[in-house]
Design a protein around this motif. Structure first.
Motif, mmCIF file in Angstrom:
data_model
loop_
_atom_site.group_PDB
_atom_site.id
_atom_site.type_symbol
_atom_site.label_atom_id
_atom_site.label_comp_id
_atom_site.label_asym_id
_atom_site.label_seq_id
_atom_site.Cartn_x
_atom_site.Cartn_y
_atom_site.Cartn_z
ATOM 1 N N PHE A 73 -4.273 -7.236 -7.009
ATOM 2 C CA PHE A 73 -5.252 -8.170 -6.470
ATOM 3 C C PHE A 73 -5.689 -9.216 -7.487
ATOM 4 C CE2 PHE A 73 -5.519 -4.294 -4.006
ATOM 5 C CZ PHE A 73 -5.361 -4.791 -2.733
ATOM 6 N N ILE A 100 -13.769 -4.134 -1.001
ATOM 7 C CA ILE A 100 -13.934 -2.915 -1.797
ATOM 8 C C ILE A 100 -13.732 -1.693 -0.911
ATOM 9 C CG2 ILE A 100 -15.657 -1.454 -2.944
ATOM 10 C CD1 ILE A 100 -16.783 -3.920 -4.263
ATOM 11 N N PRO A 112 -10.450 0.174 -6.002
ATOM 12 C CA PRO A 112 -9.532 1.219 -6.472
ATOM 13 C C PRO A 112 -9.689 1.550 -7.954
ATOM 14 C CG PRO A 112 -8.377 -0.343 -5.077
ATOM 15 C CD PRO A 112 -9.738 -0.927 -5.338
ATOM 16 N N SER A 113 -9.945 0.525 -8.788
ATOM 17 C CA SER A 113 -10.075 0.778 -10.222
ATOM 18 C C SER A 113 -11.268 1.677 -10.521
ATOM 19 C CB SER A 113 -10.210 -0.554 -10.981
ATOM 20 O OG SER A 113 -9.083 -1.367 -10.778
ATOM 21 N N GLY A 158 -5.039 3.958 -10.254
ATOM 22 C CA GLY A 158 -6.090 3.095 -9.713
ATOM 23 C C GLY A 158 -6.023 1.697 -10.303
ATOM 24 N N GLY A 201 -5.018 -1.771 -8.309
ATOM 25 C CA GLY A 201 -5.926 -2.911 -8.328
ATOM 26 C C GLY A 201 -5.353 -4.157 -8.959
ATOM 27 N N THR A 207 0.796 -1.236 0.000
ATOM 28 C CA THR A 207 0.000 0.000 0.000
ATOM 29 C C THR A 207 0.823 1.279 0.000
ATOM 30 O OG1 THR A 207 -0.130 0.042 2.422
ATOM 31 C CG2 THR A 207 -1.851 -1.178 1.251
ATOM 32 N N TYR A 264 -9.843 -1.361 0.764
ATOM 33 C CA TYR A 264 -8.766 -0.974 -0.127
ATOM 34 C C TYR A 264 -9.024 0.352 -0.831
ATOM 35 C CZ TYR A 264 -6.254 -5.204 0.793
ATOM 36 O OH TYR A 264 -5.542 -6.180 1.420
ATOM 37 N N THR A 265 -10.279 0.714 -1.011
ATOM 38 C CA THR A 265 -10.566 2.052 -1.523
ATOM 39 C C THR A 265 -10.101 3.108 -0.530
ATOM 40 O OG1 THR A 265 -12.466 1.281 -2.816
ATOM 41 C CG2 THR A 265 -12.383 3.623 -2.285
ATOM 42 N N GLY A 282 -10.645 -5.747 -3.904
ATOM 43 C CA GLY A 282 -9.476 -4.884 -3.858
ATOM 44 C C GLY A 282 -9.056 -4.412 -5.238
ATOM 45 N N PHE A 283 -9.445 -5.150 -6.280
ATOM 46 C CA PHE A 283 -9.222 -4.699 -7.652
ATOM 47 C C PHE A 283 -10.335 -3.770 -8.108
ATOM 48 C CE2 PHE A 283 -10.329 -5.405 -12.159
ATOM 49 C CZ PHE A 283 -9.223 -4.815 -12.741
ATOM 50 N N VAL A 284 -11.578 -4.167 -7.844
ATOM 51 C CA VAL A 284 -12.721 -3.391 -8.312
ATOM 52 C C VAL A 284 -12.770 -2.016 -7.649
ATOM 53 C CG1 VAL A 284 -15.244 -3.277 -8.337
ATOM 54 C CG2 VAL A 284 -14.086 -5.424 -8.878
#
Length: 446
Positions: free
Chosen positions: A71, A264, A392-393, A64, A68, A43, A267-268, A388-390
């Motif tokens: 993950f 979600i 931040p992306s 972003g 992501g 991070t 991590y956001t 964690g991918f969705v």
């Protein structure tokens, strides 16, 4: 390498409460330290976001996506990593994970643009995959269900401590800007990545694979622990718990859904909170780092104080639902209020981050055993971590499109309310077998 036992085999076995305390003292500091290093290295790009844009032209959307991408490969590698750990042992596999992620994290200092940024984030995901579900599996070798939520809560303190010290530490390291011709963000990646490599040796020397390998337990104590945990797993998982097909049940998928929504959120906040705080006013990098640490102090308080009360299935479910709703309320306040109340909203939401996470993993662990438990915990974590991918992306696209990251926080608050409704239907495997009066009579041992 074999860890030598130094306990008198003729000694009288200690009682369960004393054994649990000894296990906590011997294992949890090592595991927490490993997770602190893990989170610092996955991070720390949050503090480098602005400098990566200025120096390398990495935009908010590209940042972003890169945040992501970690993950994606992390999630794809979770199940095989956990199955390997089940075969070769926690000591070797966790040490291997730490060496590879430390080296790749340090290599982030040599990023040249978007392509190399994406590649190293993907490689970091592969390298670090298996640490969290591996520890979730490892804790099932040592703690019964009544103590496990507390153990998970303490382990998750690593995330809190990493974010508490990560902001100020990263800001201080970035003040090395210009030393030997390196930029501050390059020093940060290098000096935060290499300690994981050195700490891997400590893990290799000090972490026993299971109770029967612990030099600080007598053979009778180790047998007592392992026999009791095996009986508990049999009770919860039933006859089919060894099959990997047991990972594909409605209850497991329901736990994945709740965990996905949780990740979600977490991590956001991790990747975008420094940038949000940076827009509160004219703040230095160090001031931003210090303010960023406040919600994680609240998260640490929650992780230490609350999971220990999740001692029955009914109480665990109530805490899970209330925790998700509290997270939603905190993000709602943060998205609508001014700087001071907004930061308080983030603190309120963070208070329940790891209360919720420590409880979620009680559900698959109560229904699986053997290889299915190893693969199942990896499967739940890998699917959940897609959040964690969705997160931040999507947040990166929302910020770039609307110019306001808080619009994304409002959407996440709604998602958390839906997750709370789904959590009402979660059931632990042994709920159908333990009489209600007996379940309510259970109390925390440690």
């Amino acid at each position: 390498m074999t860890i030598t036992r130094n306990i008198d085999s003729a000694a009288t076995p200690r009682d369960s409460a004393t054994l649990n305390k000894v296990i906590f003292i011997k294992l949890m500091p090592l595991l927490i330290a490993a997770y602190i290093l893990s989170f610092l290295d996955r991070t720390n790009i949050a503090l480098a976001k602005h400098q990566l844009d200025v120096d390398l032209g990495i935009s908010a959307a590209a940042y972003g996506l890169g945040a992501g991408l970690f993950f994606l490969t992390y999630a794809l590698s979770e199940v095989p990593s956990n199955l390997i750990m089940h075969k070769v042992g926690a000591r070797f596999w966790i040490a291997r994970i730490m060496v590879t992620w430390g080296l790749i994290s340090a290599a982030m200092a040599f990023v040249q643009g978007e392509t190399s940024f994406y590649i190293l984030r993907l490689l970091l995901g592969v390298a670090e995959a298996g640490l969290f579900p591996g520890v979730m599996l490892y804790l099932t070798y040592w703690f019964g269900r009544e103590q496990r939520a507390r153990a998970i809560g303490y382990f998750l303190l690593g995330v809190c401590f990493a974010n508490i010290i990560g902001g100020p530490l990263g800001a201080l390291l970035m003040q090395l800007d210009g030393v030997w011709g390196w930029r501050g963000w390059q020093w940060m990646f290098m000096l935060e990545g290499l300690p994981a490599v050195f700490f891997a040796y400590v893990v290799w020397k000090k972490l026993p694979d299971r109770p029967s390998k612990a030099p600080w337990l007598s053979p009778a104590e180790a047998e007592q622990i392992e026999r009791g945990l095996a009986a508990e797993q049999d009770e919860g998982a039933g006859q089919g718990g060894h099959s990997l097909k047991q990972c594909l049940t409605p209850q497991i998928f329901l736990a994945i859904l709740v965990y996905f929504c949780h990740q979600i959120t977490v991590y956001t906040v991790i990747f975008f909170l420094p940038g949000i705080i940076g827009k509160y006013g004219e703040l230095t990098t160090l001031q931003i780092g210090l303010l960023t640490s406040l919600p994680w102090i609240a998260a640490a308080v929650g992780a230490m104080a609350l999971p220990r009360f999740a001692t029955t299935p009914q109480r665990a479910r109530m805490m899970l639902v209330c925790g998700l709703l509290t997270m939603a309320a905190g993000l709602g306040i943060a998205s609508l209020a001014g700087p001071v109340l907004s930061l308080m909203g983030f603190c309120l939401s963070a208070l329940m981050f790891f209360v919720v996470q420590s409880i979620i993993f009680l559900y698959p662990a109560s229904r699986l055993k053997g290889a299915a438990l190893a693969g199942g915990l990896g499967f739940v974590n890998s699917c959940g971590l897609l959040g964690g991918f969705v997160g931040p992306s999507v947040m990166g696209m929302i910020e770039q499109t609307t110019g306001n990251a808080m619009n994304g926080m409002k959407i996440i608050a709604v998602i958390l309310v839906l997750a709370a409704l789904a959590a009402l239907r979660l059931r632990q495997g042994h709920e159908r077998k333990v009489p209600k009066a007996e379940a309510h009579g259970r109390r925390q041992v440690v």
